[in-house]
Design an enzyme around this catalytic site. Structure first.
Site, PDB file in Angstrom:
ATOM      1  CE1 TYR A   1     -16.153  19.134  -8.538  1.00 37.34           C
ATOM      2  CE2 TYR A   1     -17.813  17.851  -9.705  1.00 37.34           C
ATOM      3  CZ  TYR A   1     -17.339  18.430  -8.538  1.00 37.34           C
ATOM      4  OH  TYR A   1     -18.060  18.315  -7.380  1.00 37.34           O
TER       5      TYR A   1
ATOM      6  CG  HIS B   1      -9.125  16.540  -7.662  1.00 41.14           C
ATOM      7  ND1 HIS B   1      -7.904  16.011  -7.277  1.00 41.14           N
ATOM      8  CD2 HIS B   1     -10.040  15.968  -6.822  1.00 41.14           C
ATOM      9  CE1 HIS B   1      -8.079  15.182  -6.274  1.00 41.14           C
ATOM     10  NE2 HIS B   1      -9.351  15.129  -5.984  1.00 41.14           N
TER      11      HIS B   1
ATOM     12  CG  ASN C   1     -13.210  11.360  -2.799  1.00 41.86           C
ATOM     13  OD1 ASN C   1     -12.193  11.747  -3.379  1.00 41.86           O
ATOM     14  ND2 ASN C   1     -13.784  12.068  -1.862  1.00 41.86           N
TER      15      ASN C   1
ATOM     16  CG  ASN D   1      -9.472  11.339  -0.796  1.00 43.33           C
ATOM     17  OD1 ASN D   1      -8.768  10.838   0.066  1.00 43.33           O
ATOM     18  ND2 ASN D   1     -10.156  12.445  -0.598  1.00 43.33           N
TER      19      ASN D   1
END
Length: 190
Positions: free
Chosen positions: A15, A20, A67, A113
């Site tokens: 990631y 994000h 999340n 989220n």
């Protein structure tokens, strides 16, 4: 006074440099600027701290994935007796153009989220935040999740760097001027 600065993102290497993870990227830049390093805290978060006017200021990156960010943040805040309004959060927002940001003292999750998890686990919307623009979503993406998990491009670097610099300026202003004056000072910037 802000006692805890939180950057939202996902902890695995795959990631890195994704839209994000902009919150992680900003917090990493602040840590680098202040010459502090992150260490693991209870396998729930990477934390760092610095001393300012006799008080500790913490930096935190949840390891609980986006999340479930609120799980790590609320556990840390409870342990150190930090109230929601003493937590400042950096996170991505695809409704804001890349290179721009919005500062808010409170508010809903707006479909994010990570922010929703914070609101749920802190039982409060009253944490100040810097929403980091990653938009707009190009038409080639049918799914918002695919876009936010996509990597930044080389041509995005200048805009990303400008936002990081604004975040460092905000961090310093928050610690020197307090919340309202710092927000007022940087709200006019893009």
């Amino acid at each position: 006074m802000i006692k805890l600065f939180v950057g939202l993102g996902n902890p695995e290497n795959k990631y890195d440099n994704t839209r994000h993870n902009f919150g992680f990227m900003v917090l990493n830049e602040i840590a680098k600027n202040k010459a502090v390093e992150f260490k693991n805290w209870n396998d729930m978060a990477d934390i760092s701290f610095l001393e300012h006017k006799g008080s500790k200021i913490f930096l935190l990156k949840p390891r609980t994935f986006m999340n479930n960010s609120g799980v790590a943040v609320s556990a840390f805040a409870k342990y150190y007796k930090i109230k929601p309004e003493e937590i400042f959060v950096f996170y991505d927002d695809f409704s804001i153009p890349l290179g721009e940001f919005r500062l808010r003292l409170t508010g809903s999750a707006g479909g994010h989220n990570g922010a929703d998890s914070l609101i749920t686990h802190l039982n409060s919307q009253n944490f100040p935040r810097m929403k980091l623009g990653i938009g707009p979503i190009p038409k080639v993406y049918n799914d918002t999740a695919d876009f936010v998990l996509s990597k930044f491009h080389g041509e995005d670097k200048e805009k990303i760097d400008a936002v990081k610099q604004n975040a460092i300026e905000l961090f310093d202003a928050l610690n020197e001027l307090g919340l309202e004056k710092a927000i007022s000072k940087l709200s006019g910037k893009k």
